[in-house]
Design an enzyme around this catalytic site. Structure first.
Site, PDB file in Angstrom:
ATOM      1  N   CYS A  87       0.834  -1.205   0.000  1.00  0.00           N
ATOM      2  CA  CYS A  87       0.000   0.000   0.000  1.00  0.00           C
ATOM      3  C   CYS A  87       0.872   1.261   0.000  1.00  0.00           C
ATOM      4  CB  CYS A  87      -0.901  -0.021   1.239  1.00  0.00           C
ATOM      5  SG  CYS A  87      -1.735   1.535   1.591  1.00  0.00           S
TER       6      CYS A  87
ATOM      7  N   CYS B 263       0.408   3.395   3.071  1.00  0.00           N
ATOM      8  CA  CYS B 263       1.067   2.787   4.237  1.00  0.00           C
ATOM      9  C   CYS B 263       2.568   3.061   4.211  1.00  0.00           C
ATOM     10  CB  CYS B 263       0.816   1.284   4.270  1.00  0.00           C
ATOM     11  SG  CYS B 263      -0.934   0.844   4.347  1.00  0.00           S
TER      12      CYS B 263
END
Length: 106
Positions: free
Chosen positions: A31, A34
């Site tokens: 991600c 992230c």
């Protein structure tokens, strides 16, 4: 580089019984949000050495994230003695996570 999100899921009962300040960091290694937030989250947690940081891989079929109703990554859930005190979704700076940790320390 920060540690990877753990594919092993702790049991919710284990989380609920955890003493002290616990930071659950839900996301995935692939991600982009992230990866961008990892240094921010790490910086905030470094200022609170008493807090335990657990990076948990989230996604479909992952019961721990569902039990916390995680919808976006990363989601940082701060608990004190097993009870949610604060959460930050997609933190852009260390201040937001730091405030959540300060709430748990109070």
């Amino acid at each position: 580089m920060s540690a990877s999100y753990a594919t092993h899921q702790p049991e919710r009962a284990e989380i609920d019984a955890a003493p002290g300040v616990l930071v659950l960091d839900f996301g995935t290694d692939w991600c982009g949000y992230c990866r961008a937030a990892a240094p921010v989250i790490g910086q905030a947690i470094a200022a609170h050495p008493d807090a335990r940081h657990v990076k948990v891989e989230d996604g479909p079929g992952r019961p721990l994230g569902r039990s916390f109703r995680v919808k976006l990554w990363p989601t940082v859930v701060v608990l004190k003695d097993g009870h949610e005190v604060a959460r930050v979704v997609r933190p852009a700076d260390a201040g937001a996570v730091g405030e959540a940790l300060a709430m748990a320390a109070a």
